[in-house]
Design an enzyme around this catalytic site. Structure first.
Site, PDB file in Angstrom:
ATOM      1  N   VAL A  96       0.851  -1.181   0.000  1.00 59.13           N
ATOM      2  CA  VAL A  96       0.000   0.000   0.000  1.00 59.13           C
ATOM      3  C   VAL A  96       0.893   1.240   0.000  1.00 59.13           C
ATOM      4  O   VAL A  96       1.869   1.323   0.749  1.00 59.13           O
ATOM      5  CB  VAL A  96      -0.989  -0.007   1.185  1.00 59.13           C
ATOM      6  CG1 VAL A  96      -0.287   0.112   2.525  1.00 59.13           C
ATOM      7  CG2 VAL A  96      -2.012   1.104   1.025  1.00 59.13           C
ATOM      8  N   LYS A  97       0.541   2.178  -0.885  1.00 61.09           N
ATOM      9  CA  LYS A  97       1.329   3.400  -1.011  1.00 61.09           C
ATOM     10  C   LYS A  97       0.694   4.491  -0.168  1.00 61.09           C
ATOM     11  O   LYS A  97      -0.485   4.837  -0.349  1.00 61.09           O
ATOM     12  CB  LYS A  97       1.344   3.833  -2.485  1.00 61.09           C
ATOM     13  CG  LYS A  97       2.721   3.754  -3.135  1.00 61.09           C
ATOM     14  CD  LYS A  97       2.643   4.102  -4.590  1.00 61.09           C
ATOM     15  CE  LYS A  97       3.898   4.829  -5.040  1.00 61.09           C
ATOM     16  NZ  LYS A  97       3.877   5.118  -6.485  1.00 61.09           N
ATOM     17  N   ILE A  98       1.480   5.039   0.742  1.00 61.75           N
ATOM     18  CA  ILE A  98       0.992   6.062   1.671  1.00 61.75           C
ATOM     19  C   ILE A  98       1.874   7.307   1.522  1.00 61.75           C
ATOM     20  O   ILE A  98       3.102   7.198   1.600  1.00 61.75           O
ATOM     21  CB  ILE A  98       1.109   5.569   3.141  1.00 61.75           C
ATOM     22  CG1 ILE A  98       0.425   4.211   3.326  1.00 61.75           C
ATOM     23  CG2 ILE A  98       0.587   6.628   4.111  1.00 61.75           C
ATOM     24  CD1 ILE A  98      -1.048   4.254   3.530  1.00 61.75           C
TER      25      ILE A  98
END
Ligand code: G3P
Length: 234
Positions: A96-98
């Site tokens: 997941v890209k945060i």
């Protein structure tokens, strides 16, 4: 060493990712046998003409069988965490890209405690941002080299400084060189010690080509035809 869920050559640096949401590009690059993973973002999804993040991400996972990053849309920690919970359940390959914001740090801290908390911290433009996401528990720190160069800054220096800081203090967070504009960026990122480099398909194509290779091959084949005749194989 060898094929594994986190790359074609798990254990060997540096990994090569494709920076795209275009499934056809992923398919072509994967066929070359050198692709370890893929990074996407909302802009790349828009360029690929898809709003179905899950279907596109899983299609890419199915091809590459390595890490594939999918970005959250929420800007508050609670929303990012809720999105991450869903995204990370899609596949063991999905990261997941945060974004690196205050809310992003809070989300990274929480998600990194999960057994499946694979986090690609994104939109990093300084070694301090990289340090903070590493402290919060990110798996990857994505440094946007090209966008800094576009602004007249030295993007690769941030990769070098981050590498030195992570090594000095033993942060397990991996340095990911992103926003790559040309093959020279890839060379510099390799020399700067990036663990992962994510490149647009056009740059990957440029990396393999050389006019000297083409000219050399043409000459070899012409010479071979002189001794063996057209169509003959050794
Ligand atoms: O994956 C994110 C990053 O690589 C974006 O690159 O070209 O939009 O600066 P760019």
């Amino acid at each position: 060493m060898g094929a594994g869920p986190f790359g074609v050559w798990e254990g060997i640096v540096a990994l090569l990712f494709l920076d795209t949401a275009d499934v056809n590009e992923v398919r072509q690059a994967a066929a070359w046998g050198v692709l370890d993973g893929v990074t996407t973002n909302p802009t790349l999804m828009m360029r690929a003409g898809t709003a179905d993040l899950k279907a596109t991400t899983l299609e890419i996972v199915n091809i590459v069988q390595g890490p594939v990053s999918a970005e959250v849309i929420s800007t508050d920690a609670e929303g990012m965490i809720a999105e991450a919970r869903e995204i990370l359940n899609w596949s063991e390959h999905v990261f997941v890209k945060i974004p690196c914001t205050v809310e992003g740090l809070k989300a990274i801290r929480e998600i990194s405690r999960w057994p499946n908390g694979r986090i690609n911290a994104t939109l990093i433009f300084s070694p301090l941002q990289a340090y903070l996401v590493a402290k919060a528990g990110a798996t990857y720190a994505s440094i946007f080299v090209g966008r800094m160069d576009d602004a007249g800054l030295d993007g690769m220096e941030v990769v070098r400084q981050t590498r030195a800081i992570f090594d000095r203090y033993g942060f397990p967070c991996q340095v990911l060189a992103a926003s790559i504009r040309h093959p020279a960026h890839v060379v510099e990122a390799l020399l700067a010690g990036a663990d992962i480099i994510t490149v647009p398909f056009g740059v990957l194509q440029q990396m393999v080509r050389s006019p000297f290779t083409d000219a050399g091959l043409e000459r070899f084949l012409a010479d071979w035809r002189k001794v063996a005749g057209a169509g003959n194989r050794p």
